[in-house]
Design a protein around this motif. Structure first.
Motif, PDB file in Angstrom:
ATOM      1  N   ASP A  84      16.057  23.443  41.508  1.00  0.00           N
ATOM      2  CA  ASP A  84      17.504  23.383  41.319  1.00  0.00           C
ATOM      3  C   ASP A  84      17.889  22.859  39.945  1.00  0.00           C
ATOM      4  OD1 ASP A  84      18.185  24.067  44.088  1.00  0.00           O
ATOM      5  OD2 ASP A  84      17.317  22.111  44.569  1.00  0.00           O
ATOM      6  N   ILE A  85      17.033  22.011  39.381  1.00  0.00           N
ATOM      7  CA  ILE A  85      17.324  21.353  38.104  1.00  0.00           C
ATOM      8  C   ILE A  85      16.094  21.511  37.214  1.00  0.00           C
ATOM      9  CG2 ILE A  85      17.873  19.166  36.959  1.00  0.00           C
ATOM     10  CD1 ILE A  85      18.880  18.246  39.838  1.00  0.00           C
ATOM     11  N   LEU A  86      16.279  22.049  36.034  1.00  0.00           N
ATOM     12  CA  LEU A  86      15.184  22.223  35.089  1.00  0.00           C
ATOM     13  C   LEU A  86      15.435  21.368  33.867  1.00  0.00           C
ATOM     14  CD1 LEU A  86      12.655  23.564  33.883  1.00  0.00           C
ATOM     15  CD2 LEU A  86      14.155  25.438  33.119  1.00  0.00           C
ATOM     16  N   VAL A  87      14.456  20.541  33.515  1.00  0.00           N
ATOM     17  CA  VAL A  87      14.519  19.760  32.285  1.00  0.00           C
ATOM     18  C   VAL A  87      13.335  20.189  31.422  1.00  0.00           C
ATOM     19  CG1 VAL A  87      14.529  17.474  31.225  1.00  0.00           C
ATOM     20  CG2 VAL A  87      15.597  17.811  33.478  1.00  0.00           C
ATOM     21  N   ASN A  88      13.619  20.985  30.398  1.00  0.00           N
ATOM     22  CA  ASN A  88      12.597  21.411  29.437  1.00  0.00           C
ATOM     23  C   ASN A  88      12.404  20.274  28.444  1.00  0.00           C
ATOM     24  OD1 ASN A  88      11.777  24.215  29.960  1.00  0.00           O
ATOM     25  ND2 ASN A  88      13.945  24.678  29.681  1.00  0.00           N
ATOM     26  N   ASN A  89      11.343  19.527  28.638  1.00  0.00           N
ATOM     27  CA  ASN A  89      11.077  18.370  27.788  1.00  0.00           C
ATOM     28  C   ASN A  89       9.778  18.521  27.000  1.00  0.00           C
ATOM     29  OD1 ASN A  89      11.484  15.366  27.120  1.00  0.00           O
ATOM     30  ND2 ASN A  89       9.425  15.441  27.974  1.00  0.00           N
ATOM     31  N   ALA A  90       8.897  19.406  27.422  1.00  0.00           N
ATOM     32  CA  ALA A  90       7.586  19.533  26.779  1.00  0.00           C
ATOM     33  C   ALA A  90       7.740  19.863  25.296  1.00  0.00           C
ATOM     34  CB  ALA A  90       6.759  20.612  27.458  1.00  0.00           C
ATOM     35  N   GLY A  91       6.848  19.336  24.511  1.00  0.00           N
ATOM     36  CA  GLY A  91       6.832  19.615  23.084  1.00  0.00           C
ATOM     37  C   GLY A  91       5.854  18.691  22.396  1.00  0.00           C
ATOM     38  N   LYS A  92       5.656  18.946  21.151  1.00  0.00           N
ATOM     39  CA  LYS A  92       4.790  18.057  20.374  1.00  0.00           C
ATOM     40  C   LYS A  92       5.192  18.113  18.916  1.00  0.00           C
ATOM     41  CE  LYS A  92       0.932  21.339  20.212  1.00  0.00           C
ATOM     42  NZ  LYS A  92      -0.477  21.508  20.519  1.00  0.00           N
ATOM     43  N   ALA A  93       4.780  17.090  18.205  1.00  0.00           N
ATOM     44  CA  ALA A  93       5.125  16.982  16.791  1.00  0.00           C
ATOM     45  C   ALA A  93       3.876  17.158  15.942  1.00  0.00           C
ATOM     46  CB  ALA A  93       5.761  15.625  16.506  1.00  0.00           C
ATOM     47  N   GLY A  94       4.009  17.935  14.935  1.00  0.00           N
ATOM     48  CA  GLY A  94       2.955  18.105  13.943  1.00  0.00           C
ATOM     49  C   GLY A  94       3.597  18.009  12.582  1.00  0.00           C
ATOM     50  N   SER A  95       2.899  17.431  11.656  1.00  0.00           N
ATOM     51  CA  SER A  95       3.524  17.276  10.346  1.00  0.00           C
ATOM     52  C   SER A  95       2.575  17.682   9.235  1.00  0.00           C
ATOM     53  CB  SER A  95       3.977  15.827  10.136  1.00  0.00           C
ATOM     54  OG  SER A  95       2.872  14.967  10.121  1.00  0.00           O
ATOM     55  N   ALA A  96       3.178  18.225   8.222  1.00  0.00           N
ATOM     56  CA  ALA A  96       2.494  18.564   6.974  1.00  0.00           C
ATOM     57  C   ALA A  96       3.589  18.928   5.984  1.00  0.00           C
ATOM     58  CB  ALA A  96       1.543  19.746   7.161  1.00  0.00           C
ATOM     59  N   PRO A  97       3.405  18.591   4.735  1.00  0.00           N
ATOM     60  CA  PRO A  97       4.379  19.049   3.740  1.00  0.00           C
ATOM     61  C   PRO A  97       4.510  20.578   3.831  1.00  0.00           C
ATOM     62  CG  PRO A  97       2.818  17.528   2.762  1.00  0.00           C
ATOM     63  CD  PRO A  97       2.312  17.853   4.137  1.00  0.00           C
ATOM     64  N   PHE A  98       5.693  21.081   3.549  1.00  0.00           N
ATOM     65  CA  PHE A  98       5.921  22.513   3.698  1.00  0.00           C
ATOM     66  C   PHE A  98       4.870  23.352   2.978  1.00  0.00           C
ATOM     67  CE2 PHE A  98       7.734  26.594   2.498  1.00  0.00           C
ATOM     68  CZ  PHE A  98       8.059  27.083   3.756  1.00  0.00           C
ATOM     69  N   ASP A  99       4.511  22.976   1.764  1.00  0.00           N
ATOM     70  CA  ASP A  99       3.545  23.774   1.011  1.00  0.00           C
ATOM     71  C   ASP A  99       2.125  23.670   1.565  1.00  0.00           C
ATOM     72  OD1 ASP A  99       3.292  21.127   0.153  1.00  0.00           O
ATOM     73  OD2 ASP A  99       2.845  21.682  -1.920  1.00  0.00           O
ATOM     74  N   LYS A 100       1.913  22.768   2.518  1.00  0.00           N
ATOM     75  CA  LYS A 100       0.604  22.632   3.163  1.00  0.00           C
ATOM     76  C   LYS A 100       0.657  23.058   4.637  1.00  0.00           C
ATOM     77  CE  LYS A 100      -1.478  19.651  -0.056  1.00  0.00           C
ATOM     78  NZ  LYS A 100      -1.161  20.403  -1.219  1.00  0.00           N
ATOM     79  N   GLY A 134      21.962  25.984  40.314  1.00  0.00           N
ATOM     80  CA  GLY A 134      20.973  25.482  39.373  1.00  0.00           C
ATOM     81  C   GLY A 134      21.612  24.908  38.123  1.00  0.00           C
ATOM     82  N   ARG A 135      20.878  24.032  37.501  1.00  0.00           N
ATOM     83  CA  ARG A 135      21.292  23.408  36.248  1.00  0.00           C
ATOM     84  C   ARG A 135      20.055  23.278  35.371  1.00  0.00           C
ATOM     85  NH1 ARG A 135      25.495  24.455  38.041  1.00  0.00           N
ATOM     86  NH2 ARG A 135      27.295  23.158  38.462  1.00  0.00           N
ATOM     87  N   GLY A 136      20.275  23.290  34.079  1.00  0.00           N
ATOM     88  CA  GLY A 136      19.158  23.134  33.168  1.00  0.00           C
ATOM     89  C   GLY A 136      19.546  22.321  31.956  1.00  0.00           C
ATOM     90  N   GLY A 137      18.556  21.706  31.375  1.00  0.00           N
ATOM     91  CA  GLY A 137      18.745  20.950  30.150  1.00  0.00           C
ATOM     92  C   GLY A 137      17.514  21.081  29.283  1.00  0.00           C
ATOM     93  N   ASN A 138      17.721  21.134  28.002  1.00  0.00           N
ATOM     94  CA  ASN A 138      16.623  21.277  27.053  1.00  0.00           C
ATOM     95  C   ASN A 138      16.589  20.078  26.130  1.00  0.00           C
ATOM     96  OD1 ASN A 138      16.171  23.937  28.039  1.00  0.00           O
ATOM     97  ND2 ASN A 138      17.795  24.672  26.720  1.00  0.00           N
ATOM     98  N   ARG A 139      15.458  19.409  26.095  1.00  0.00           N
ATOM     99  CA  ARG A 139      15.304  18.255  25.224  1.00  0.00           C
ATOM    100  C   ARG A 139      14.955  18.766  23.837  1.00  0.00           C
ATOM    101  NH1 ARG A 139      16.658  14.066  27.293  1.00  0.00           N
ATOM    102  NH2 ARG A 139      15.120  13.957  28.934  1.00  0.00           N
ATOM    103  N   ALA A 140      15.771  18.452  22.886  1.00  0.00           N
ATOM    104  CA  ALA A 140      15.502  18.823  21.502  1.00  0.00           C
ATOM    105  C   ALA A 140      15.185  17.542  20.737  1.00  0.00           C
ATOM    106  CB  ALA A 140      16.677  19.579  20.901  1.00  0.00           C
ATOM    107  N   SER A 141      15.754  17.389  19.586  1.00  0.00           N
ATOM    108  CA  SER A 141      15.519  16.207  18.773  1.00  0.00           C
ATOM    109  C   SER A 141      16.567  16.181  17.678  1.00  0.00           C
ATOM    110  CB  SER A 141      14.126  16.272  18.142  1.00  0.00           C
ATOM    111  OG  SER A 141      13.963  15.283  17.151  1.00  0.00           O
TER     112      SER A 141
END
Length: 165
Positions: A84-100, A134-141
């Motif tokens: 009935d309720i969806l919370v899209n929370n999955a994700g991960k962070a990766g970092s690198a300078p744009f040129d890399k 139904g209801r849904g929410g998306n976890r962003a940042s």
């Protein structure tokens, strides 16, 4: 206190730790039956223990793959009932300078942070629409609202979540 339908069933992705686990626990504390999904089954089991009598299904899913998502959502529905309720929370962070930032990091960040929202929502939405509930929410940042050359791929994925919503 939040108000939900009687016997509401929520799915929280990325619920093995952090914000996802806290969201799952908050929903359980509001009386919602909560199923959880993520990559790390041991972490998910720890979150499930905190849900107590409101624990639903606990499923390890790679939310970046369509077949895995389809199978995982079917398993959750079979074990705990319609979502009935969806919370899209999955994700991960990766970092690198744009040129890399290579194509692999770029693809991983978009798959983990944006395509996962698309895939899980597409797997859950038809049943919600059929039942008219139904209801849904998306976890962003907040990173999706900024520019940062050191995490460009992450920022692009999170910005996309806002656009998709």
């Amino acid at each position: 206190m939040m108000s939900f339908w009687p016997n509401a069933h929520a799915l929280v992705t990325g619920a093995g730790s952090g914000i996802g686990a806290a969201t799952a626990i908050a929903l359980a504390n509001a009386g919602v039956r909560v199923s959880i999904a993520g990559r790390r089954i041991d972490a998910l089991k720890a979150t499930a223990a905190a849900l107590g009598k409101h624990a639903g299904a606990v499923v390890s899913i790679d939310v970046t793959g369509e077949a895995a998502v389809t199978k995982g959502i079917a398993q959750i529905a079979a074990e705990a009932g319609p979502i009935d309720i969806l919370v899209n929370n999955a994700g991960k962070a990766g970092s690198a300078p744009f040129d890399k930032t290579g194509a692999a990091l770029w693809a991983d960040m978009l798959a983990s942070n944006l395509s996962s929202v698309f895939l899980v929502t597409q797997a859950v939405l038809p049943d919600m629409a059929q039942r008219g509930r139904g209801r849904g929410g998306n976890r962003a940042s907040t990173a999706g609202l900024t520019r940062d050359a050191d995490v460009a791929a992450y920022v692009a994925g999170k910005h996309g979540v806002g656009g998709l919503a």
